[in-house]
Every structure is written in C-alpha cells, then in structure tokens.
Design a protein around this motif. Sequence first.
Motif, mmCIF file in Angstrom:
data_model
loop_
_atom_site.group_PDB
_atom_site.id
_atom_site.type_symbol
_atom_site.label_atom_id
_atom_site.label_comp_id
_atom_site.label_asym_id
_atom_site.label_seq_id
_atom_site.Cartn_x
_atom_site.Cartn_y
_atom_site.Cartn_z
ATOM 1 N N LEU A 114 28.890 32.119 35.973
ATOM 2 C CA LEU A 114 30.115 31.410 36.303
ATOM 3 C C LEU A 114 31.073 32.313 37.069
ATOM 4 O O LEU A 114 31.256 33.478 36.721
ATOM 5 C CB LEU A 114 30.800 30.932 35.022
ATOM 6 N N LEU A 115 31.680 31.734 38.116
ATOM 7 C CA LEU A 115 32.662 32.447 38.921
ATOM 8 C C LEU A 115 33.812 31.506 39.242
ATOM 9 O O LEU A 115 33.596 30.312 39.448
ATOM 10 C CB LEU A 115 32.054 32.908 40.250
ATOM 11 N N THR A 116 35.027 32.036 39.296
ATOM 12 C CA THR A 116 36.105 31.260 39.886
ATOM 13 C C THR A 116 35.961 31.340 41.400
ATOM 14 O O THR A 116 35.241 32.201 41.933
ATOM 15 C CB THR A 116 37.487 31.812 39.486
ATOM 16 N N PHE A 117 36.661 30.464 42.101
ATOM 17 C CA PHE A 117 36.624 30.526 43.563
ATOM 18 C C PHE A 117 37.219 31.855 44.046
ATOM 19 O O PHE A 117 36.739 32.441 45.024
ATOM 20 C CB PHE A 117 37.377 29.340 44.165
ATOM 21 N N ALA A 118 38.240 32.338 43.350
ATOM 22 C CA ALA A 118 38.830 33.625 43.722
ATOM 23 C C ALA A 118 37.826 34.753 43.561
ATOM 24 O O ALA A 118 37.736 35.660 44.408
ATOM 25 C CB ALA A 118 40.074 33.894 42.882
ATOM 26 N N GLU A 119 37.052 34.709 42.477
ATOM 27 C CA GLU A 119 36.039 35.749 42.258
ATOM 28 C C GLU A 119 34.935 35.668 43.302
ATOM 29 O O GLU A 119 34.421 36.699 43.757
ATOM 30 C CB GLU A 119 35.463 35.613 40.850
ATOM 31 N N ALA A 120 34.572 34.445 43.702
ATOM 32 C CA ALA A 120 33.555 34.290 44.734
ATOM 33 C C ALA A 120 34.035 34.881 46.055
ATOM 34 O O ALA A 120 33.291 35.611 46.736
ATOM 35 C CB ALA A 120 33.213 32.810 44.907
ATOM 36 N N VAL A 121 35.282 34.596 46.424
ATOM 37 C CA VAL A 121 35.833 35.147 47.662
ATOM 38 C C VAL A 121 35.926 36.671 47.561
ATOM 39 O O VAL A 121 35.662 37.388 48.547
ATOM 40 C CB VAL A 121 37.205 34.520 47.975
ATOM 41 N N ALA A 122 36.268 37.182 46.383
ATOM 42 C CA ALA A 122 36.350 38.634 46.198
ATOM 43 C C ALA A 122 34.994 39.296 46.409
ATOM 44 O O ALA A 122 34.914 40.401 46.982
ATOM 45 C CB ALA A 122 36.891 38.957 44.804
ATOM 46 N N GLU A 123 33.917 38.637 45.987
ATOM 47 C CA GLU A 123 32.582 39.201 46.213
ATOM 48 C C GLU A 123 32.255 39.230 47.702
ATOM 49 O O GLU A 123 31.645 40.184 48.202
ATOM 50 C CB GLU A 123 31.528 38.409 45.441
ATOM 51 N N ILE A 124 32.647 38.163 48.413
ATOM 52 C CA ILE A 124 32.419 38.136 49.859
ATOM 53 C C ILE A 124 33.244 39.223 50.537
ATOM 54 O O ILE A 124 32.773 39.933 51.432
ATOM 55 C CB ILE A 124 32.759 36.749 50.431
ATOM 56 N N ALA A 125 34.496 39.391 50.081
ATOM 57 C CA ALA A 125 35.368 40.425 50.652
ATOM 58 C C ALA A 125 34.773 41.816 50.451
ATOM 59 O O ALA A 125 34.759 42.641 51.378
ATOM 60 C CB ALA A 125 36.753 40.338 50.018
ATOM 61 N N LYS A 126 34.285 42.077 49.259
ATOM 62 C CA LYS A 126 33.698 43.385 48.971
ATOM 63 C C LYS A 126 32.471 43.623 49.849
ATOM 64 O O LYS A 126 32.286 44.719 50.392
ATOM 65 C CB LYS A 126 33.311 43.468 47.498
ATOM 66 N N GLY A 127 31.654 42.575 50.024
ATOM 67 C CA GLY A 127 30.446 42.733 50.830
ATOM 68 C C GLY A 127 30.738 42.961 52.301
ATOM 69 O O GLY A 127 30.055 43.747 52.975
#
Length: 287
Positions: free
Chosen positions: A191-204
């Motif tokens: 499970l991820l929030t939308f903010a956490e999903a965007v944070a993973e994309i940002a980190k990548g």
Amino acid sequence: MTRTSAQGDMTVVVTGASGRAGSRVAEAGRAAGLTVRAASRATGFDWWDRSTWAGTLRGADAAFVVHPTDVGAPGAAQTVGAFAREAAALGVRRLVLLSARGEEQARPAEAALAGAGTRWTVVRAAWFAQNFGEGPLAEELRGSGELVFPAGDAAREPFVDLRDVADVVVAALVSGDRYAGRVLEVSGPRLLTFAEAVAEIAKGTGRALSYRAVAAREYGGNLVGFGVPTQEAAFLVELFGTLLDGRNARLSDGVRQVLGRAPRDFGDFVREGVAAGTWEPGASGRG
C-alpha cells in the motif's frame, strides 16, 4: 495455458486495443499464442456504433471487454450488456470484463455481463501503476513537476501493474471453465499513498516532484482543462469523491491466485520508467 491457445487456434477480440489496458492484453494474448483481433476505431470498431460490433465479433472464441470511458459511467451497463448479448448470439464463448475494485458504480455493468448468456469473468483491478506513466498524471509530473489529484493525503492504494492485469485476463480467457462465473480482484503487493508513489518516482528520477491533494470538485475544473467533456468530468468528480476515500486500502491476492507468483512491485515500475525516460520533461508515450 490450454493446448488450443498454444496452437494459436483461439481467436480473442480485444476491445480498447489501442488503450492503456487493451494494448497490454493484446500483447499478452499474442505472447500466449492467441490470435488477437484488435478492436478499436482504427480497425473499424466503435463502441457507439452498434453496426460495427458484429463484424468484429463474428468467428471469435472470446473477448476482452473494457468500456471506453469508465465501467461505472452512466450508460455503461446498457452498453456492456448489449455488447455481451450480441457476442453470445454470435457464438463467442467467453467474455472477460475489466472492472474496478471498490467502485460500486461498476456493479451494474458486471451484472449485465453476467446475464448475457455466455461464460464470463470479471477482473476487478486496483488503481493502475501505469496511470503515473501515461496520460494526464504523467504529463503533470513531466511538465510542472507537481501532481495535483483528489486522493487526499492519507488514502492508500495497492497500485497494480497493468502487465499483471493483462496476464490475469489472458489466463481467464484460456483456462477453460476454471474462472468462469468468478470475480478476480487484483492489486499490487503493498500500500502507498499517492504522495508516497510520487516520492518514489522523484527519488528514481532525481527530480523535485511533489504531490498536492485537492478536493474532488476542484479537480473537476482541471479535467475540463485536460479536454475531458463536462458530463464525463462531473461523473469522475463523483467517482473520485467515493473511490479515493480509503476503501481500497487493502491487498488482493488475485495475481498470485491466478498466476502463481507475486504481483510486480510499484518500485519495479518506477525503475523501468526511469530507464525509459518516462518522466523527463518533453517525454511522451508509454512509461
């Protein structure tokens, strides 16, 4: 996989074949040895012109059904039901409908499919990981670097990879009666929030990407700005107001149940998208 599908003797109509889900079902079907009959406006099929349906369905063994707007949209149940009945009348033996987890508005379309007189399976999917890599959400991330969406700050979703959805659909099509009359729920593994999903994309990507939650009604104006018709935007505002309320903060085991393996992780999707340049400014196409 059945012997018939391995020989390529099974013909499957894939509606929405140029779209996000249909294109991947078509790919998975061909990889499984099926004869895929792509159905889209480019091939002469039109959901809004019933005179185009028979020519697409005649002689097919099965069909993947994806409604062109949303499976819970006004009129979707009538359209899906009419299509399913025509398919049954033309001898199509099996239908698989793409539906959505937690979307009560989709249940009438599912019932219409089930009552059409042919073998059926419903695949209820969680929110697609690929929504972050294709379409309006990806365009926002590439352009402004900020994703504005009405998912709240706390709603969690087990984002599912569309390739897993496609593999489950193909398994349902070729597995005889194993999944006939069943609803299969598919999700990602965490499970991820939308903010956490965007944070993973940002980190990548190494980019300063961010997420900002807005009210569903406020987002309706954004949809119209994206070119979504006003009536469709109004439906989506209502849908997001309920679907993104946290009701989907749970995992489903459909991928493992059908495919015998764990679903792909959102991190895998991000790594592949970064390698493909999906979120680079000016990029376009598939992530």
